[in-house]
Design an enzyme around this catalytic site. Structure first.
Site, mmCIF file in Angstrom:
data_model
loop_
_atom_site.group_PDB
_atom_site.id
_atom_site.type_symbol
_atom_site.label_atom_id
_atom_site.label_comp_id
_atom_site.label_asym_id
_atom_site.label_seq_id
_atom_site.Cartn_x
_atom_site.Cartn_y
_atom_site.Cartn_z
ATOM 1 N N LYS A 16 0.830 -1.224 0.000
ATOM 2 C CA LYS A 16 0.000 0.000 0.000
ATOM 3 C C LYS A 16 0.859 1.266 0.000
ATOM 4 O O LYS A 16 0.592 2.208 -0.745
ATOM 5 C CB LYS A 16 -0.929 0.008 1.232
ATOM 6 C CG LYS A 16 -1.912 -1.148 1.261
ATOM 7 C CD LYS A 16 -2.708 -1.192 2.556
ATOM 8 C CE LYS A 16 -1.917 -1.552 3.774
ATOM 9 N NZ LYS A 16 -1.380 -2.937 3.820
ATOM 10 N N ASN A 38 0.826 -0.358 14.207
ATOM 11 C CA ASN A 38 0.919 -1.773 13.798
ATOM 12 C C ASN A 38 1.228 -1.839 12.303
ATOM 13 O O ASN A 38 1.731 -2.836 11.799
ATOM 14 C CB ASN A 38 -0.377 -2.544 14.122
ATOM 15 C CG ASN A 38 -1.649 -1.846 13.678
ATOM 16 O OD1 ASN A 38 -1.639 -0.668 13.306
ATOM 17 N ND2 ASN A 38 -2.765 -2.556 13.721
ATOM 18 N N HIS A 41 4.484 0.762 6.359
ATOM 19 C CA HIS A 41 4.295 0.999 4.923
ATOM 20 C C HIS A 41 5.632 1.403 4.313
ATOM 21 O O HIS A 41 6.203 2.435 4.683
ATOM 22 C CB HIS A 41 3.227 2.081 4.693
ATOM 23 C CG HIS A 41 1.861 1.632 5.109
ATOM 24 N ND1 HIS A 41 0.734 2.396 4.966
ATOM 25 C CD2 HIS A 41 1.436 0.460 5.657
ATOM 26 C CE1 HIS A 41 -0.317 1.729 5.414
ATOM 27 N NE2 HIS A 41 0.085 0.555 5.853
ATOM 28 N N GLN A 224 -3.305 -2.195 7.271
ATOM 29 C CA GLN A 224 -3.632 -3.621 7.392
ATOM 30 C C GLN A 224 -4.284 -4.100 6.087
ATOM 31 O O GLN A 224 -4.040 -3.522 5.044
ATOM 32 C CB GLN A 224 -4.524 -3.903 8.610
ATOM 33 C CG GLN A 224 -3.825 -3.749 9.953
ATOM 34 C CD GLN A 224 -3.630 -2.317 10.396
ATOM 35 O OE1 GLN A 224 -4.591 -1.551 10.504
ATOM 36 N NE2 GLN A 224 -2.412 -1.919 10.657
ATOM 37 N N VAL A 413 6.445 -4.266 -10.347
ATOM 38 C CA VAL A 413 7.465 -5.276 -10.670
ATOM 39 C C VAL A 413 8.737 -5.119 -9.822
ATOM 40 O O VAL A 413 9.800 -5.599 -10.201
ATOM 41 C CB VAL A 413 7.795 -5.246 -12.190
ATOM 42 C CG1 VAL A 413 6.608 -5.705 -13.008
ATOM 43 C CG2 VAL A 413 8.261 -3.850 -12.633
HETATM 44 P P1 GDP Z 1 2.225 -2.219 3.056
HETATM 45 O O1 GDP Z 1 2.123 -2.440 4.520
HETATM 46 O O2 GDP Z 1 1.000 -2.656 2.320
HETATM 47 O O3 GDP Z 1 2.617 -0.816 2.701
HETATM 48 O O4 GDP Z 1 3.390 -3.179 2.547
HETATM 49 P P2 GDP Z 1 4.814 -3.397 3.259
HETATM 50 O O5 GDP Z 1 5.660 -2.213 3.015
HETATM 51 O O6 GDP Z 1 4.657 -3.848 4.660
HETATM 52 O O7 GDP Z 1 5.331 -4.667 2.477
HETATM 53 C C1 GDP Z 1 5.511 -4.700 1.104
HETATM 54 C C2 GDP Z 1 6.973 -5.057 0.825
HETATM 55 O O8 GDP Z 1 7.130 -5.414 -0.542
HETATM 56 C C3 GDP Z 1 7.913 -3.893 1.040
HETATM 57 O O9 GDP Z 1 9.154 -4.377 1.464
HETATM 58 C C4 GDP Z 1 8.007 -3.264 -0.352
HETATM 59 O O10 GDP Z 1 9.216 -2.550 -0.532
HETATM 60 C C5 GDP Z 1 7.976 -4.484 -1.213
HETATM 61 N N1 GDP Z 1 7.354 -4.316 -2.547
HETATM 62 C C6 GDP Z 1 6.297 -3.548 -2.892
HETATM 63 N N2 GDP Z 1 5.973 -3.771 -4.183
HETATM 64 C C7 GDP Z 1 6.836 -4.707 -4.645
HETATM 65 C C8 GDP Z 1 6.984 -5.370 -5.908
HETATM 66 O O11 GDP Z 1 6.239 -5.173 -6.848
HETATM 67 N N3 GDP Z 1 7.992 -6.285 -5.991
HETATM 68 C C9 GDP Z 1 8.838 -6.560 -4.960
HETATM 69 N N4 GDP Z 1 9.777 -7.465 -5.140
HETATM 70 N N5 GDP Z 1 8.717 -5.946 -3.756
HETATM 71 C C10 GDP Z 1 7.724 -5.051 -3.605
HETATM 72 P P1 IMO Z 2 0.157 -2.965 7.198
HETATM 73 O O1 IMO Z 2 -0.605 -1.673 7.223
HETATM 74 C C1 IMO Z 2 0.270 -7.175 8.299
HETATM 75 C C2 IMO Z 2 -1.645 -8.304 12.060
HETATM 76 C C3 IMO Z 2 -0.756 -8.792 13.183
HETATM 77 C C4 IMO Z 2 -1.693 -9.734 13.887
HETATM 78 C C5 IMO Z 2 -3.041 -9.011 13.771
HETATM 79 C C6 IMO Z 2 -3.416 -8.168 14.977
HETATM 80 O O2 IMO Z 2 1.641 -2.798 7.241
HETATM 81 O O3 IMO Z 2 -0.324 -3.841 6.092
HETATM 82 P P2 IMO Z 2 -2.557 -5.885 16.019
HETATM 83 O O4 IMO Z 2 -1.182 -5.361 16.270
HETATM 84 O O5 IMO Z 2 -3.363 -5.054 15.103
HETATM 85 O O6 IMO Z 2 -3.266 -6.206 17.302
HETATM 86 O O7 IMO Z 2 -2.337 -7.301 15.298
HETATM 87 O O8 IMO Z 2 -2.941 -8.174 12.630
HETATM 88 N N1 IMO Z 2 -1.280 -6.980 11.514
HETATM 89 C C7 IMO Z 2 -0.699 -6.800 10.329
HETATM 90 N N2 IMO Z 2 -0.248 -7.689 9.419
HETATM 91 N N3 IMO Z 2 0.343 -5.854 8.024
HETATM 92 C C8 IMO Z 2 -0.128 -4.956 8.916
HETATM 93 O O9 IMO Z 2 -0.205 -3.643 8.629
HETATM 94 C C9 IMO Z 2 -0.636 -5.408 10.138
HETATM 95 N N4 IMO Z 2 -1.151 -4.791 11.229
HETATM 96 C C10 IMO Z 2 -1.553 -5.764 12.042
HETATM 97 O O10 IMO Z 2 0.382 -9.452 12.679
HETATM 98 O O11 IMO Z 2 -1.809 -10.937 13.174
HETATM 99 MG MG MG Z 3 3.182 -3.397 6.056
#
Ligand code: GDP
Ligand code: IMO
Ligand code: MG
Length: 423
Positions: A16, A38, A41, A224, A413
């Site tokens: 996201k 929690n 991003h 989340q 990608v």
């Molecule tokens: P969010 O919580 O939804 O913002 O996602 P996170 O940042 O927690 O996790 C997504 C992970 O995948 C991060 O480490 C990003 O840098 C990485 N990422 C996002 N888009 C891509 C993609 O298209 N390919 C790869 N290989 N990594 C990606």
């Molecule tokens: P983003 O925004 C992935 C999961 C936790 C746990 C459950 C409850 O980065 O996608 P909490 O701390 O809310 O009481 O945890 O939800 N969880 C997430 N998993 N990405 C997240 O946020 C999360 N935020 C909470 O691992 O299973």
């Molecule tokens: Mg995340």
């Protein structure tokens, strides 16, 4: 003017942050509507990786205003660390970041309560990030919470003391061994509150209303994922807020008829951190390969993410609950070179084959039914246009679009801003 929403369709970490950052160029205002620290991003550009927790993912753009909405829970201690991380990049957050007075505060004792509650559950634990999210939303709905706007009143510390005393009694009720030094935690908390108070607090629902009247464009950023939604997720293994589209209305004060596009974001496979059912989870070498190539470790806790095939039964359900109008598919590059790809298109459930998400998706109740595809071999990470896509990737995308009846308009990608292809 309308508001667009961007939300995760799986169990979080879909990417996201990356896509909000990319889309920010088209919006005047980026607004987080629920969750708290929690969330993690991740944004990558110019060779630097940033992880945001409470601050909206539009903060690195020159002009966009970033709003933390009333539906968010803020931990001042984590928030100040986020601000400090921005200091190195010369971001004028005092001008670009504003906070709803109605957002609730995570107190040090909320974090302790989270830890005590999880410890008391033993094997049945949720796998919470232990950031105090559940206890803070409990105080919100229990009508005991402290809000950002309360910090402008002299007596907020009295209210805080009463609540913290109650929390300490609750912690002892759990009868688990939680070691803590509340005085030290409070000193850190009070200091962080003073920093938080240097920012601008607003009545955000009025701010959005005026902004829309003035023709400003707004993108609401979810945290989340939909399968972690308090109502529609895999309860009780969920978070404590409405992560789905309706949460953007209550988390920002925006009326449903003002919402236009809903961008639904998903990985080309599935991941989950924490406990709870995950029908397509892989426990073999293929799952381990997804985890390794996709660097599937939580951005907040560093815990390994569980990995598995894409689950179209679950994805269809979250598209419906959210009213998704456009899809974004992430991390297809991770699957390059896999011998076969599988997509779950139905579940075997109580002797029947079903295509809707049933109440109970524990492994003893559902067995996934898969459709297999040949996988692409090419490295996708250097591609910059859909015309370069291998035929197997096009076939995968076409299949998903037909099944979900929604166009996939962005294919990511790689983690970098530039690795984003619009179709
Ligand atoms: P969010 O919580 O939804 O913002 O996602 P996170 O940042 O927690 O996790 C997504 C992970 O995948 C991060 O480490 C990003 O840098 C990485 N990422 C996002 N888009 C891509 C993609 O298209 N390919 C790869 N290989 N990594 C990606
Ligand atoms: P983003 O925004 C992935 C999961 C936790 C746990 C459950 C409850 O980065 O996608 P909490 O701390 O809310 O009481 O945890 O939800 N969880 C997430 N998993 N990405 C997240 O946020 C999360 N935020 C909470 O691992 O299973
Ligand atoms: Mg995340």
């Amino acid at each position: 003017m309308a508001v667009d929403l961007l939300l995760g369709l799986q169990w979080g970490d879909e990417g996201k942050g990356k896509i909000v950052d990319v889309l920010t160029a088209d919006y005047d205002i980026i607004a987080r509507f629920q969750g708290g620290p929690n969330a993690g991003h991740t944004l990558e550009f110019d060779g630097i990786k940033h992880v945001l927790r409470t601050i909206p993912s539009g903060i690195f753009h020159k002009t966009a205003i970033n709003v933390i909405g009333n539906g968010v829970v803020i931990d001042p201690v984590v928030f100040v660390k986020e601000l400090e991380a921005l200091d190195q990049f010369d971001i004028d957050y005092k001008a670009k970041l504003i906070i709803s007075r109605k957002a609730h505060l995570i107190l040090p004792t909320h974090r302790l309560l989270d830890a005590a509650s999880e410890a008391s559950k033993g094997k049945a634990k949720i796998g919470s990030t232990l950031k105090g999210i559940g206890p803070t939303y409990m105080d919100k709905t229990g009508r005991n919470g402290i809000r950002v706007g309360d910090l402008e009143l002299k007596e907020w510390k009295i209210k805080y003391r009463q609540l913290a005393n109650k929390h300490e009694a609750m912690i002892s009720f759990y009868d688990v061994d939680i070691q803590y030094d509340l005085q030290e935690m409070e000193a850190e908390f009070y200091e962080a509150v003073d920093r938080l108070k240097e920012l601008t607090f607003i009545d955000s629902e009025q701010y959005f209303h005026q902004a829309m009247k003035a023709g400003k464009t707004i993108l609401a950023e979810g945290a989340q994922g939909s399968l972690l939604d308090i109502d529609f997720g895999t309860y009780p293994f969920v978070t404590s807020s409405n992560t789905t589209a309706a949460g953007a209305c209550t988390g920002l004060g925006i009326a449903p008829n003002k919402v236009k596009d809903v961008y639904g974001i998903f990985k080309a496979y599935t991941t989950r951190v924490g406990s709870g059912p995950f029908p397509t989870e892989l426990f073999d070498k293929v799952g381990a390969q997804m985890a390794k190539v996709g660097r599937e470790f939580g951005a907040v806790t560093g815990r390994p993410r569980r990995c598995g095939w894409l689950d179209l039964v679950a994805l269809k359900y979250t598209c419906e609950v959210n009213g998704v109008t456009q899809l974004n598919m992430m991390k297809g590059d991770v699957l390059s070179g896999f011998s076969t790809l599988k997509v779950c298109t139905a579940y075997k459930y109580k002797g029947e084959t079903i295509t809707h998400l049933p109440f109970n998706i524990e492994p003893e109740n559902v067995t996934p039914v898969y459709t297999s595809f040949p996988c692409w071999k090419e490295d996708l990470t250097k591609m910059r246009s859909a015309s370069e896509f291998p035929k197997e990737l096009n076939q995968y995308i076409d299949f998903l679009e037909k099944q979900l009846e929604i166009p996939i308009q962005i294919v990511s990608v790689g983690p970098d801003r530039t690795q984003t292809i619009h179709r």
